[in-house]
Write an enzyme that holds these catalytic residues in place. Structure first.
Site, PDB file in Angstrom:
ATOM      1  N   GLU A  76      -2.262 -10.657  16.169  1.00 22.41           N
ATOM      2  CA  GLU A  76      -1.024 -10.819  16.677  1.00 22.41           C
ATOM      3  C   GLU A  76      -0.986  -9.471  17.935  1.00 22.41           C
ATOM      4  OE1 GLU A  76      -1.183  -7.241  14.228  1.00 22.41           O
ATOM      5  OE2 GLU A  76      -2.022  -9.113  14.176  1.00 22.41           O
ATOM      6  N   ASP A  77      -1.749  -8.696  17.711  1.00 19.19           N
ATOM      7  CA  ASP A  77      -2.052  -7.651  18.803  1.00 19.19           C
ATOM      8  C   ASP A  77      -2.629  -8.404  20.018  1.00 19.19           C
ATOM      9  OD1 ASP A  77      -4.493  -7.988  17.627  1.00 19.19           O
ATOM     10  OD2 ASP A  77      -5.078  -6.220  17.400  1.00 19.19           O
ATOM     11  N   ASN A  90       5.503 -13.420   4.705  1.00 17.76           N
ATOM     12  CA  ASN A  90       4.466 -12.486   4.955  1.00 17.76           C
ATOM     13  C   ASN A  90       3.823 -13.120   6.374  1.00 17.76           C
ATOM     14  OD1 ASN A  90       2.337 -10.750   5.410  1.00 17.76           O
ATOM     15  ND2 ASN A  90       1.087 -11.845   3.622  1.00 17.76           N
ATOM     16  N   ASP A  97      -0.014   1.224  12.766  1.00 21.16           N
ATOM     17  CA  ASP A  97      -0.386   0.636  11.418  1.00 21.16           C
ATOM     18  C   ASP A  97      -0.055   1.959  10.218  1.00 21.16           C
ATOM     19  OD1 ASP A  97      -1.113  -1.754  12.134  1.00 21.16           O
ATOM     20  OD2 ASP A  97      -3.054  -1.170  12.531  1.00 21.16           O
ATOM     21  N   ASP A  98      -0.100   1.419   8.996  1.00 21.18           N
ATOM     22  CA  ASP A  98       0.334   2.176   7.872  1.00 21.18           C
ATOM     23  C   ASP A  98      -0.875   3.218   7.680  1.00 21.18           C
ATOM     24  OD1 ASP A  98      -1.256   0.283   6.762  1.00 21.18           O
ATOM     25  OD2 ASP A  98       0.034  -0.122   4.986  1.00 21.18           O
ATOM     26  N   ASP A  99      -2.057   2.727   8.102  1.00 19.40           N
ATOM     27  CA  ASP A  99      -3.235   3.609   7.947  1.00 19.40           C
ATOM     28  C   ASP A  99      -3.600   4.199   9.083  1.00 19.40           C
ATOM     29  OD1 ASP A  99      -3.885   1.304   9.189  1.00 19.40           O
ATOM     30  OD2 ASP A  99      -5.489   0.812   7.807  1.00 19.40           O
ATOM     31  N   ARG A 138     -10.805 -13.705  15.774  1.00 22.72           N
ATOM     32  CA  ARG A 138     -10.316 -13.369  17.008  1.00 22.72           C
ATOM     33  C   ARG A 138     -11.009 -13.846  18.252  1.00 22.72           C
ATOM     34  NH1 ARG A 138      -7.280  -8.646  15.453  1.00 22.72           N
ATOM     35  NH2 ARG A 138      -7.183  -7.571  17.604  1.00 22.72           N
ATOM     36  N   ARG A 169       1.119  -1.277   0.155  1.00 27.12           N
ATOM     37  CA  ARG A 169      -0.065  -0.070  -0.049  1.00 27.12           C
ATOM     38  C   ARG A 169       0.998   1.297   0.024  1.00 27.12           C
ATOM     39  NH1 ARG A 169      -4.915  -0.542   4.126  1.00 27.12           N
ATOM     40  NH2 ARG A 169      -3.374  -0.486   5.798  1.00 27.12           N
ATOM     41  N   ASN A 206       6.166  -6.152   4.464  1.00 28.28           N
ATOM     42  CA  ASN A 206       5.836  -7.606   4.447  1.00 28.28           C
ATOM     43  C   ASN A 206       5.348  -8.462   3.422  1.00 28.28           C
ATOM     44  OD1 ASN A 206       5.563  -9.469   6.943  1.00 28.28           O
ATOM     45  ND2 ASN A 206       3.446  -8.960   7.174  1.00 28.28           N
TER      46      ASN A 206
END
Length: 919
Positions: A832-833, A723, A744-746, A876, A672, A697
């Site tokens: 992962e969080d 990944n 995060d990237d966003d 989740r 992205r 990733n």
């Protein structure tokens, strides 16, 4: 014929009319032309003459078309406005001209000033160069003074083993061996790194008698251990595996003794050697008791008091899972706290068993005199009475239904198979372990097997017999996981067990589970623990845990970062100045070469709870960057930090006990590029930012023509092997700060929000500090845990898509946390969080800290994210329930605590007090 001729002659016939017509038309044209000439020529002449004649008249009032004066002309009504405009324009032109002249004069003056400034700049540059030279000279003089006043400290000379080395002073007996008289410290310099040489058992005759599973597990562990070396000449410790041996092909004891003494580096007395005798069964015999081991250390599960040398020998745990990893899904949960049986015991005491050991130690019995009173009969009577009273459900059996396992004299033999014993322990809150009646038997393989099985399934061990020496007892605080009760207090055991609260029970069970996972569960844990004990005893620091090597992806930078209007709006809160200094890395963790200094860093800022238990014990590996995390409260405040509560000082420095500190942004991304570039540009000018590590990733590299923004700090683009969301928490070697902002990237965060979160994290370095909060809930109909993202007054998790945490947790997540959890994250590409929140809460027994009121992030124009998938929340839910099975309980803790600034929305002058308070 006649008519035709008349026509050709001009129509003479019929009176001559055609000719007359042609003549008349010619006359009319001539007349018309003459008339027009007269009109066009004479009329203008007549008019001109008339007008000039009138204008020449004497009466001025009769002049109509003659020239008039300006005043007369302005008397005309429609021209008056034009006259006024003309006058106004004239005045403005005069004013503009005056202004132009003034500006020209000012420009001339400014040009003179510019020339003067240029000259002053040149002078300032020269002064700056002179100051730099002065500073350089001063630094050089300072270094010279320091060199004169401080002695040079260099590494000690490397001491290598010598075949002709002088013998150590002999103790009176090998049973009096301690480190000071039976260990050669010259082989183990402080800077040696603790090299260990392991003999290959297959090269010696006794190697064929070793248990194949134990030998395979031991060899596999040795190949991956960081301390093992193939160079025996530089080794500090020499290790030989001699057990567990298979009885049918076990060599004679005299032959085994001769083979040990013939080892290439035994050197007559075996100093700096470690003989390991691992037991996989409860009936393992103590054959080492009957051979001479000289000054070699012994590590096994069975010791008599005359054989065991405190501080020298090591009591090890049994190696049950030799070639297999424990299955966490088969381990029972730690809740409910209380189980069906309050306590249980199964065993049979065999008095008739006689072994070679009993024959050898007969002369010891003569020296020591009569044995003390045997309390086993009283124990049997008391426990049966408790069972018969039916006050609590208990299960005690003193006779095995099947043939009992072989055991030592006065020892309680195990009953049944291992699976049957585990099923009973899963139903027991406490597991009784009765030590042998012979008090000279300090520990036996049967007792360690009972202890191993109890810890494995969560039954709290109750050990009757205070003389027992539990595995690794000089390094593990067993009173936090087990109850050690003298046998004379058997009548008080029931009362004592019932008086323990549920919270204490859960704490002990959790601690027992940790001890089992860390030091008992696998062959690697057992071998690493044995080496760590020896290394700690001789005060050699541990080897640093390896960091993940970052493979950088080449990229072009230089694009000027724009200014995001959202970033420019920092609200009404001034969070401090923007640092102009270059990136500053956190000090590396350099432990002093002393045992006392090693103990200092165990306190984790003196925080209560099981900090020192997971995984930083005195003999754990050292993490390269955990200095201030484990002991930052030094009480020393350098100038410029922590000056007080006034707003000026608060805004001028970061404050706190560590006034100079920065953080690293770790940003995970996947194909992205536009979103990533926008997120990086928003970091431009962020205070206290050390570096940005972009974890790429995707197997597909970034576009070659992609121009990365210049945000004032380095941007490291790291390439990953696969990944995986676990890559977010790898301890990359490029991360040079203790503080990590995982984002995060966003994610859209303002600078004031990031700064506030960083300040809060510095006050709680052991916790996750972030923005979006979540919580877990119990689903009563389905009897399972749920993940919930709704707005709530409580939370138990902070998403790591925008959160601060210590780099210490990156090591634990990647190298210590059970592999099953990371595999689950890779399988679902999710959770992962949640895994990181489980880990930190499990270690600290504290909930995370949420800052500001932000609950979600909005990213207009961003592509679809993984969290928008319908299956996201279902996965989740599954992750939470799986993690609970792995940990054995729910480590997440609820909190209603949120940190915010009281003055976050208050408008105050900059010279007024501004400080943070917690609500």
């Amino acid at each position: 014929m006649t008519g035709y001729t008349m026509l050709r002659n001009g129509g003479v016939g019929n009176g001559g009319q055609p000719w007359v017509l042609r003549w008349s038309s010619r006359i009319r044209l001539t007349w018309l032309s003459f008339t027009l000439f007269i009109i066009l020529v004479f009329f203008p002449l007549i008019a001109h003459y008339y007008l000039t004649t009138i204008d020449d008249a004497d009466d001025a009032g009769k002049r109509i078309f003659g020239p008039r004066t300006g005043n007369e002309l302005c008397e005309v009504k429609h021209v008056q406005d034009l006259c006024r405009i003309r006058e106004s324009v004239s005045e403005e032109l005069l004013q503009l001209e005056a202004k132009r002249q003034e500006l020209n004069s000012e420009i001339a003056k400014l040009n003179l000033k510019i020339e003067a400034c240029k000259k002053s700049i040149e002078n300032a540059k020269q002064d700056l160069l002179q100051l730099k030279n002065v500073i350089s000279q001063t630094e050089h003089s300072y270094k010279e003074l320091m060199a004169q006043n401080q002695p040079k400290l260099s590494l000690p000379i490397r001491l290598l083993p010598d075949k002709d080395e002088a013998n150590l002073p002999l103790p009176k007996s090998s049973r009096n061996c301690r480190l000071h008289n039976c260990f050669d410290y010259s082989r183990c310099p402080l800077t040696s790194g603790f090299p260990v040489y392991v003999y290959n058992s297959d090269q010696y005759p006794f190697g064929s008698a070793l248990d194949p599973l134990i030998k395979q597990a031991f060899e596999a562990t040795v190949r991956t251990n960081v301390y093992v070396t193939e160079n025996a000449n530089i080794a500090c410790v020499y290790i030989i595996l001699v057990g567990e041996m298979q009885e049918p092909i076990m060599p004679k004891l005299t032959e085994l003794e001769q083979q040990l003494h013939s080892l290439p580096y035994w050197r007559t007395d075996g100093h700096n050697h470690l003989i390991i005798n691992l037991s996989r069964k409860s009936e393992t015999q103590n054959f080492i008791y009957n051979i001479s081991t000289g000054r070699a250390m012994i590590a096994q599960s069975t010791f008599y008091d005359v054989q065991y040398r405190p501080g020298f020998d090591i009591v090890v745990s049994p190696l049950v899972h030799a070639m297999s990893e424990p299955n966490f899904l088969e381990i029972p949960p730690q809740v409910p706290v209380k189980r069906k049986y309050l306590f249980s015991f199964q065993g049979e005491k065999i008095e008739s068993l006689r072994s070679s050991l009993q024959e050898v130690r007969s002369f010891e019995e003569e020296i020591e005199g009569n044995a003390p009173a045997d309390y086993d009969d009283r124990i049997i009577t008391t426990l049966k009475a408790v069972q018969d009273s039916k006050l609590d459900f208990v299960l005690v059996e003193f006779t095995c239904k099947n043939q009992p396992k072989a055991s030592l004299p006065t020892e309680w033999a195990l009953c049944g198979e291992r699976d049957d014993r585990l099923e009973l322990l899963k139903l027991s809150t406490f597991a009784l372990i009765i030590t042998p009646g012979d008090t000279h038997l300090l520990i036996s393989a049967g007792c360690t097997m009972r202890l191993f099985e109890a810890l494995e399934v969560g039954a709290i061990p109750v050990i009757l017999g205070e003389q027992v020496q539990l595995p690794y007892h000089d390094m593990i605080r067993w009173n936090e996981a087990a109850l050690i009760i003298p046998k004379p207090r058997i009548t008080e055991v029931h009362f004592l067990l019932r008086s323990i609260s549920d919270n204490d029970l859960l704490t002990m069970r959790r601690q027992g589970r940790f001890l089992w996972e860390t030091y008992f569960s696998t062959s690697d844990n057992v071998f690493s623990t044995v080496l760590a004990i020896i290394r700690t005893r001789i005060q050699i620091p541990a080897a640093p845990i390896r960091e993940e090597t970052a493979v950088e992806i080449p990229h072009r930078s230089g694009k000027a970062a724009g200014t995001d209007p959202n970033m420019a709006d920092n609200g009404d809160l001034d969070l401090g100045p923007v640092e102009t200094e270059p990136p500053y890395a956190s000090p590396k963790y350099l432990r002093n070469f002393t045992l006392t200094a090693m103990d200092i860093y165990r306190n984790w800022n003196s925080a209560p709870g099981p900090f020192h238990l997971f995984p930083h014990t005195p003999f754990d590996p050292i993490l390269p960057s955990e200095a201030k995390f484990l002991g930052s409260g030094t009480g020393f405040r350098p100038i410029g930090g922590g000056a007080g509560g006034s707003g000026k000082e608060f805004q001028a420095a970061l404050g706190g006990n560590v006034p100079r500190e920065q953080f690293t942004v770790v940003m995970l991304t996947y194909e992205r590029e536009e979103v990533l570039m926008n997120s990086l540009e928003r970091l431009n000018g962020l205070p206290y930012l050390n570096k940005v590590v972009v974890v790429w990733n995707s197997p597909k590299l970034p576009s070659e023509d992609l121009l990365w923004p210049d945000i004032g700090v380095p941007i490291m683009v790291v390439r990953t092997e696969k990944n995986s969301l676990n890559n977010r928490f790898l301890p990359w070697d490029e991360i040079e700060t203790e503080a990590i902002l995982s984002i995060d990237d966003d994610a859209h965060l303002r600078h004031d929000e990031i700064m506030f979160g960083f300040r809060v994290w510095r006050e709680a370095r052991d916790r996750i500090v972030g923005f979006p909060g979540r919580y877990h809930a119990w689903d009563i109909p389905h009897q399972s845990w749920l993940y919930n993202s709704n707005y709530s007054c409580e939370l138990s998790m902070v998403l790591t898509g925008a959160a601060f945490f210590h780099k210490y947790y990156a090591y634990l997540y990647s190298y210590v946390m059970p592999q099953a959890i990371r595999d689950m994250v890779d399988e679902y590409i999710n959770c992962e969080d949640i895994a990181m929140n489980f880990l930190v809460s499990h270690i600290t027994r504290k909930p995370p800290i949420k800052v500001t009121s932000r609950w979600t992030f909005r990213c207009p124009g961003c592509p679809q994210a993984l969290s928008h998938d319908d299956s996201h929340f279902h996965e989740r839910h599954k992750c939470i329930n799986f993690f609970v099975k792995v940990y054995g309980y729910m480590p997440l803790l609820y909190t209603q605590f949120r940190v915010d600034s009281v003055l976050f929305k208050t408008r105050l002058p900059h010279d007024k007090t501004k400080c943070f308070k917690f609500i």
